[in-house]
Motif scaffolding. Structure first.
Motif, PDB file in Angstrom:
ATOM      1  N   LEU A 285      46.246  27.907  52.491  1.00  0.00           N
ATOM      2  CA  LEU A 285      45.300  29.025  52.460  1.00  0.00           C
ATOM      3  C   LEU A 285      46.013  30.337  52.166  1.00  0.00           C
ATOM      4  O   LEU A 285      45.521  31.160  51.381  1.00  0.00           O
ATOM      5  N   LEU A 286      47.148  30.545  52.794  1.00  0.00           N
ATOM      6  CA  LEU A 286      47.884  31.791  52.573  1.00  0.00           C
ATOM      7  C   LEU A 286      48.424  31.874  51.149  1.00  0.00           C
ATOM      8  O   LEU A 286      48.463  32.954  50.551  1.00  0.00           O
ATOM      9  N   GLU A 287      48.825  30.738  50.603  1.00  0.00           N
ATOM     10  CA  GLU A 287      49.283  30.721  49.212  1.00  0.00           C
ATOM     11  C   GLU A 287      48.146  31.097  48.271  1.00  0.00           C
ATOM     12  O   GLU A 287      48.327  31.859  47.312  1.00  0.00           O
ATOM     13  N   PHE A 288      46.951  30.570  48.552  1.00  0.00           N
ATOM     14  CA  PHE A 288      45.801  30.888  47.714  1.00  0.00           C
ATOM     15  C   PHE A 288      45.396  32.354  47.884  1.00  0.00           C
ATOM     16  O   PHE A 288      45.043  33.029  46.907  1.00  0.00           O
ATOM     17  N   LYS A 289      45.467  32.851  49.105  1.00  0.00           N
ATOM     18  CA  LYS A 289      45.159  34.263  49.353  1.00  0.00           C
ATOM     19  C   LYS A 289      46.070  35.167  48.537  1.00  0.00           C
ATOM     20  O   LYS A 289      45.615  36.146  47.917  1.00  0.00           O
ATOM     21  N   GLU A 290      47.350  34.838  48.505  1.00  0.00           N
ATOM     22  CA  GLU A 290      48.295  35.640  47.725  1.00  0.00           C
ATOM     23  C   GLU A 290      48.006  35.525  46.239  1.00  0.00           C
ATOM     24  O   GLU A 290      48.062  36.523  45.499  1.00  0.00           O
ATOM     25  N   ASP A 291      47.653  34.331  45.794  1.00  0.00           N
ATOM     26  CA  ASP A 291      47.356  34.110  44.388  1.00  0.00           C
ATOM     27  C   ASP A 291      46.161  34.942  43.934  1.00  0.00           C
ATOM     28  O   ASP A 291      46.157  35.470  42.819  1.00  0.00           O
ATOM     29  N   ARG A 292      45.156  35.084  44.814  1.00  0.00           N
ATOM     30  CA  ARG A 292      43.953  35.839  44.445  1.00  0.00           C
ATOM     31  C   ARG A 292      44.119  37.336  44.686  1.00  0.00           C
ATOM     32  O   ARG A 292      43.266  38.127  44.296  1.00  0.00           O
ATOM     33  N   GLY A 293      45.177  37.739  45.344  1.00  0.00           N
ATOM     34  CA  GLY A 293      45.373  39.153  45.610  1.00  0.00           C
ATOM     35  C   GLY A 293      44.515  39.703  46.724  1.00  0.00           C
ATOM     36  O   GLY A 293      44.276  40.910  46.791  1.00  0.00           O
ATOM     37  N   TRP A 294      44.054  38.835  47.610  1.00  0.00           N
ATOM     38  CA  TRP A 294      43.240  39.296  48.737  1.00  0.00           C
ATOM     39  C   TRP A 294      44.129  40.022  49.739  1.00  0.00           C
ATOM     40  O   TRP A 294      45.192  39.531  50.135  1.00  0.00           O
ATOM     41  N   ARG A 295      43.687  41.167  50.177  1.00  0.00           N
ATOM     42  CA  ARG A 295      44.480  41.977  51.097  1.00  0.00           C
ATOM     43  C   ARG A 295      43.834  42.126  52.470  1.00  0.00           C
ATOM     44  O   ARG A 295      44.528  42.371  53.459  1.00  0.00           O
ATOM     45  N   ASN A 296      42.527  42.043  52.535  1.00  0.00           N
ATOM     46  CA  ASN A 296      41.829  42.414  53.770  1.00  0.00           C
ATOM     47  C   ASN A 296      41.177  41.253  54.509  1.00  0.00           C
ATOM     48  O   ASN A 296      40.759  41.417  55.649  1.00  0.00           O
ATOM     49  N   LEU A 297      41.060  40.108  53.864  1.00  0.00           N
ATOM     50  CA  LEU A 297      40.447  38.957  54.517  1.00  0.00           C
ATOM     51  C   LEU A 297      41.451  38.255  55.420  1.00  0.00           C
ATOM     52  O   LEU A 297      42.626  38.106  55.063  1.00  0.00           O
ATOM     53  N   GLN A 298      40.977  37.806  56.575  1.00  0.00           N
ATOM     54  CA  GLN A 298      41.796  37.042  57.504  1.00  0.00           C
ATOM     55  C   GLN A 298      41.419  35.573  57.392  1.00  0.00           C
ATOM     56  O   GLN A 298      40.273  35.201  57.673  1.00  0.00           O
ATOM     57  N   LEU A 299      42.360  34.729  56.959  1.00  0.00           N
ATOM     58  CA  LEU A 299      42.099  33.309  56.759  1.00  0.00           C
ATOM     59  C   LEU A 299      42.696  32.485  57.894  1.00  0.00           C
ATOM     60  O   LEU A 299      43.809  32.763  58.355  1.00  0.00           O
ATOM     61  N   TYR A 300      41.924  31.458  58.304  1.00  0.00           N
ATOM     62  CA  TYR A 300      42.352  30.593  59.395  1.00  0.00           C
ATOM     63  C   TYR A 300      42.072  29.139  59.019  1.00  0.00           C
ATOM     64  O   TYR A 300      41.035  28.823  58.443  1.00  0.00           O
ATOM     65  N   SER A 301      42.990  28.281  59.393  1.00  0.00           N
ATOM     66  CA  SER A 301      42.836  26.857  59.125  1.00  0.00           C
ATOM     67  C   SER A 301      42.186  26.155  60.318  1.00  0.00           C
ATOM     68  O   SER A 301      42.691  26.236  61.438  1.00  0.00           O
ATOM     69  N   ASP A 302      41.058  25.515  60.045  1.00  0.00           N
ATOM     70  CA  ASP A 302      40.439  24.664  61.064  1.00  0.00           C
ATOM     71  C   ASP A 302      40.984  23.262  60.870  1.00  0.00           C
ATOM     72  O   ASP A 302      40.270  22.342  60.472  1.00  0.00           O
ATOM     73  N   ILE A 303      42.253  23.117  61.126  1.00  0.00           N
ATOM     74  CA  ILE A 303      42.944  21.876  60.795  1.00  0.00           C
ATOM     75  C   ILE A 303      42.405  20.705  61.606  1.00  0.00           C
ATOM     76  O   ILE A 303      42.337  19.569  61.119  1.00  0.00           O
ATOM     77  N   LYS A 304      41.973  20.951  62.845  1.00  0.00           N
ATOM     78  CA  LYS A 304      41.407  19.888  63.665  1.00  0.00           C
ATOM     79  C   LYS A 304      39.965  19.577  63.272  1.00  0.00           C
ATOM     80  O   LYS A 304      39.487  18.465  63.463  1.00  0.00           O
ATOM     81  N   GLY A 305      39.260  20.564  62.748  1.00  0.00           N
ATOM     82  CA  GLY A 305      37.897  20.350  62.274  1.00  0.00           C
ATOM     83  C   GLY A 305      36.809  20.440  63.330  1.00  0.00           C
ATOM     84  O   GLY A 305      35.637  20.213  63.031  1.00  0.00           O
ATOM     85  N   ASP A 306      37.159  20.792  64.571  1.00  0.00           N
ATOM     86  CA  ASP A 306      36.146  20.825  65.631  1.00  0.00           C
ATOM     87  C   ASP A 306      35.078  21.892  65.353  1.00  0.00           C
ATOM     88  O   ASP A 306      33.878  21.648  65.528  1.00  0.00           O
ATOM     89  N   TYR A 307      35.516  23.083  64.932  1.00  0.00           N
ATOM     90  CA  TYR A 307      34.541  24.133  64.620  1.00  0.00           C
ATOM     91  C   TYR A 307      33.675  23.728  63.428  1.00  0.00           C
ATOM     92  O   TYR A 307      32.446  23.858  63.455  1.00  0.00           O
TER      93      TYR A 307
END
Length: 240
Positions: A136-158
């Protein structure tokens, strides 16, 4: 509006319009003023629906304080609110089975990245996806996003609770509120493809992506088969 003041009919308000543009025909002005009345009614309906939404009773208390992976490690759901009492969560289509993120989600979130600086003055905003945080962070950097906060729901419970019980790679948008220290579900988009009117692309209302709102102002509109892409060719394209 709910129990609001009596409103002047939209046609009467539109009739007061003094706007004219060079070389327009009487037929254009008549049709434009008729459209103006409809636009006034649309504005009123948007406000009426927003008022009804704000008046919703509290939804259910969140079942658990979900755990996500953020840029600096583990983060709990309650921490996403920070010092705010409202939290908007967008779950983008970027599961581990996808080679790249959904172009539609990406297009919308690119506009949200600019709006986020203002949104966070009123509410907390978080973007979740099922892919690992590094991706996710790699993609955020690729798109040039500066203000969005990205989080991984790696467990998938949410995701399985508020987006897709089957853990499908679908988008979701939900709003939560904190009252007296307890977090409650407030609203989620619930319009499905089965609810779309004939000939229309399925979407919620109001549309959270300004892309479509601007295209709706143009003569050709949204089109029937055009959708955003992650990259475009040609001199106007800017690739990161």
């Amino acid at each position: 509006m709910i129990n609001g003041p009596r409103l002047t009919p939209a046609t009467e308000l539109a009739a007061q319009n003094q706007t004219h543009f060079p070389n327009e025909s009487p037929e254009y002005r008549q049709a434009r003023n008729a459209l103006l009345a409809e636009e006034i009614e649309l504005r009123r309906n948007i406000e009426r629906v927003a008022e009804l939404r704000r008046a919703l009773p509290l939804g259910g208390r969140i079942p658990e304080d979900y755990t996500f992976q953020g840029p600096n490690g583990e983060v709990h759901f309650s921490q996403l609110l920070g010092d705010k009492d409202s939290l908007v969560v967008y779950s983008m289509m970027f599961g581990p089975q996808r080679e790249r993120a959904c172009p539609m989600c990406t297009a919308m979130l690119t506009t949200w990245d600019g709006a986020a600086r203002n949104l966070r003055e009123r509410v907390a905003l978080a973007v979740t996806a099922r892919s690992p945080i590094e991706r996710l962070l790699e993609f955020k950097e690729d798109r040039g996003w500066r203000n969005l906060q990205l989080y991984s729901d790696i467990k998938g419970d949410y995701t399985r609770t508020y987006v897709s019980a089957d853990d499908a790679d679908v988008p979701g948008m939900s709003v939560f509120t904190r009252r007296n220290g307890t977090i409650y579900h407030f609203w989620s988009g619930e319009m499905s493809g089965e609810m779309a009117d004939p000939g229309q692309d399925p979407r919620g209302a109001p549309d959270p992506d300004v892309l479509w709102s601007i295209l709706d102002l143009t003569p050709n509109g949204r089109g029937k088969d055009w959708y955003p892409k992650l990259e475009y060719s040609g001199p106007a394209s800017v690739k990161r």
